[in-house]
Write an enzyme that holds these catalytic residues in place. Structure first.
Site, mmCIF file in Angstrom:
data_model
loop_
_atom_site.group_PDB
_atom_site.id
_atom_site.type_symbol
_atom_site.label_atom_id
_atom_site.label_comp_id
_atom_site.label_asym_id
_atom_site.label_seq_id
_atom_site.Cartn_x
_atom_site.Cartn_y
_atom_site.Cartn_z
ATOM 1 N N ARG A 56 0.827 -1.207 0.000
ATOM 2 C CA ARG A 56 0.000 0.000 0.000
ATOM 3 C C ARG A 56 0.866 1.265 0.000
ATOM 4 O O ARG A 56 0.500 2.276 -0.601
ATOM 5 C CB ARG A 56 -0.958 -0.038 1.203
ATOM 6 C CG ARG A 56 -1.990 -1.163 1.028
ATOM 7 C CD ARG A 56 -3.043 -1.149 2.085
ATOM 8 N NE ARG A 56 -3.706 0.133 2.153
ATOM 9 C CZ ARG A 56 -4.273 0.611 3.266
ATOM 10 N NH1 ARG A 56 -4.253 -0.094 4.372
ATOM 11 N NH2 ARG A 56 -4.871 1.779 3.258
ATOM 12 N N ASN A 89 -7.724 8.421 5.895
ATOM 13 C CA ASN A 89 -6.827 7.875 4.872
ATOM 14 C C ASN A 89 -5.380 7.910 5.353
ATOM 15 O O ASN A 89 -4.947 8.883 5.973
ATOM 16 C CB ASN A 89 -6.966 8.661 3.569
ATOM 17 C CG ASN A 89 -8.366 8.537 2.994
ATOM 18 O OD1 ASN A 89 -9.131 7.673 3.422
ATOM 19 N ND2 ASN A 89 -8.707 9.391 2.044
ATOM 20 N N HIS A 105 -6.077 7.791 11.498
ATOM 21 C CA HIS A 105 -5.721 6.366 11.408
ATOM 22 C C HIS A 105 -4.243 6.151 11.072
ATOM 23 O O HIS A 105 -3.864 5.078 10.629
ATOM 24 C CB HIS A 105 -6.606 5.649 10.377
ATOM 25 C CG HIS A 105 -8.027 5.496 10.825
ATOM 26 N ND1 HIS A 105 -9.031 5.030 10.005
ATOM 27 C CD2 HIS A 105 -8.614 5.734 12.023
ATOM 28 C CE1 HIS A 105 -10.176 5.005 10.683
ATOM 29 N NE2 HIS A 105 -9.947 5.437 11.901
ATOM 30 N N CYS A 132 14.751 -0.432 15.659
ATOM 31 C CA CYS A 132 14.289 0.947 15.905
ATOM 32 C C CYS A 132 15.513 1.866 15.894
ATOM 33 O O CYS A 132 16.519 1.568 16.536
ATOM 34 C CB CYS A 132 13.584 1.015 17.255
ATOM 35 S SG CYS A 132 13.358 2.702 17.857
HETATM 36 N N1 APR Z 1 -16.180 9.534 -4.802
HETATM 37 C C1 APR Z 1 -16.848 9.642 -3.636
HETATM 38 N N2 APR Z 1 -17.083 8.609 -2.816
HETATM 39 C C2 APR Z 1 -16.632 7.387 -3.205
HETATM 40 C C3 APR Z 1 -15.928 7.200 -4.421
HETATM 41 C C4 APR Z 1 -15.705 8.341 -5.239
HETATM 42 N N3 APR Z 1 -15.061 8.262 -6.401
HETATM 43 N N4 APR Z 1 -15.615 5.872 -4.520
HETATM 44 C C5 APR Z 1 -16.103 5.280 -3.418
HETATM 45 N N5 APR Z 1 -16.708 6.191 -2.617
HETATM 46 C C6 APR Z 1 -17.340 5.977 -1.310
HETATM 47 C C7 APR Z 1 -18.106 4.685 -1.201
HETATM 48 O O1 APR Z 1 -19.462 4.885 -1.602
HETATM 49 C C8 APR Z 1 -17.993 4.376 0.298
HETATM 50 O O2 APR Z 1 -19.051 4.961 1.044
HETATM 51 O O3 APR Z 1 -16.279 5.877 -0.383
HETATM 52 C C9 APR Z 1 -16.680 5.064 0.696
HETATM 53 C C10 APR Z 1 -15.545 4.100 0.987
HETATM 54 O O4 APR Z 1 -15.864 3.358 2.137
HETATM 55 P P1 APR Z 1 -14.796 2.362 2.795
HETATM 56 O O5 APR Z 1 -14.180 1.522 1.755
HETATM 57 O O6 APR Z 1 -15.469 1.682 3.927
HETATM 58 O O7 APR Z 1 -13.651 3.363 3.330
HETATM 59 P P2 APR Z 1 -13.632 4.237 4.663
HETATM 60 O O8 APR Z 1 -14.973 4.711 5.037
HETATM 61 O O9 APR Z 1 -12.543 5.247 4.482
HETATM 62 O O10 APR Z 1 -13.154 3.152 5.721
HETATM 63 C C11 APR Z 1 -12.923 3.560 7.047
HETATM 64 O O11 APR Z 1 -12.013 1.419 7.547
HETATM 65 O O12 APR Z 1 -10.715 -0.456 7.184
HETATM 66 C C12 APR Z 1 -10.767 0.784 7.694
HETATM 67 O O13 APR Z 1 -8.941 1.947 8.485
HETATM 68 C C13 APR Z 1 -9.679 1.739 7.306
HETATM 69 O O14 APR Z 1 -9.743 4.144 7.354
HETATM 70 C C14 APR Z 1 -10.436 2.993 6.922
HETATM 71 C C15 APR Z 1 -11.769 2.818 7.642
#
Ligand code: APR
Length: 231
Positions: A56, A89, A105, A132
């Site tokens: 990543r 993020n 995070h 470390c």
């Molecule tokens: N524009 C806007 N929204 C989008 C797009 C886009 N191009 N593509 C996807 N999405 C939205 C999806 O509809 C979804 O609601 O982004 C969201 C992504 O959700 P997740 O994959 O669950 O990501 P996130 O909410 O950041 O996850 C939270 O979960 O696993 C952990 O630590 C990780 O920080 C992360 C946390």
């Protein structure tokens, strides 16, 4: 309106080519959280966990900010009040666009020693034997908040939410706490709330306003409207 808090999630960086977690076929369809994103996983198989974050980190290093990151940086620079950007993020795309986010995070670009808590810039590849730089213990890990751990800077984030006039969530599914609870905190403090997402999320009902579409379209338009002088 003076104070704005913006929570962002993986959807903000999707159009920069970085995978989200829960959208169909994305990261949590390819890897099990309990194998790569918990302290127990790291204790059991640190090499596997490092491989996941090395991959990543390499993807994030070759990604570029999209118009949504740039619009948020512009809002933070040009808004006459305060804009607190809180991101879940772990990529550095908001910084690459010129913004100053709180990484609740953690960050792929940072490493931390599990023995002495010293933090430093992560090398491109980390491995379980790395010593470390401060205490030499072979206990180095990515500075990432795993499931079951406390997110960074919660006090600062909650204090910004409790005094904000507008709370917006961009590109997050609202499935992970404590971030998923921020909208309710903001509402209780009397803030207006807006969700910007590709589709409705699990927490859509909690928001006053919804803007639907890809972040690279809707975020710049939303920022433009906020910065428009009011008559
Ligand atoms: N524009 C806007 N929204 C989008 C797009 C886009 N191009 N593509 C996807 N999405 C939205 C999806 O509809 C979804 O609601 O982004 C969201 C992504 O959700 P997740 O994959 O669950 O990501 P996130 O909410 O950041 O996850 C939270 O979960 O696993 C952990 O630590 C990780 O920080 C992360 C946390």
């Amino acid at each position: 309106m003076e104070r704005i808090v913006i929570l962002s999630g993986a959807g903000l960086s999707a159009e920069s080519g970085l995978d989200t977690f829960r959208d169909a076929g994305k990261l949590w369809a390819q890897y099990r959280i309990e194998d790569v994103a918990t302290p127990e996983a790291f204790a059991r198989d640190p090499a596997l966990v490092h491989r996941f974050y090395n991959m990543r980190r390499a993807q994030a290093a070759s990604a570029r900010p999209n118009p949504a990151h740039r619009a948020l940086a512009r809002l933070q620079a040009d808004w006459p009040g305060e804009v607190t950007l809180v991101t879940q993020n772990v990529d550095g795309l908001l910084e690459a666009a010129g913004a100053s986010p709180i990484h609740m995070h953690g960050a792929l670009s940072r490493a931390i020693c599990a023995a002495c808590s010293y933090r430093w810039d992560a090398p491109a590849e980390m491995s379980p034997d790395d010593p470390c730089p401060a205490c030499t213990a072979p206990a180095t890990r990515p500075d990432i908040v795993w499931f079951g751990e406390m997110p960074h800077e919660m006090e600062r984030i909650l204090s910004a939410i409790h005094s904000c006039d507008l709370f917006a969530a961009i590109g997050t599914s609202g499935q992970v706490y404590p971030a998923a609870g921020f909208v309710e905190e903001a509402r209780r403090s009397g803030a207006e709330t807006a969700e910007l997402n590709l589709t409705n999320s699990d927490m859509s009902r909690a928001f006053d306003a919804h803007i639907t579409g890809p972040a690279s379209n809707i975020v710049p338009a939303w920022v433009e409207a906020l910065l428009q002088p009011k008559r």
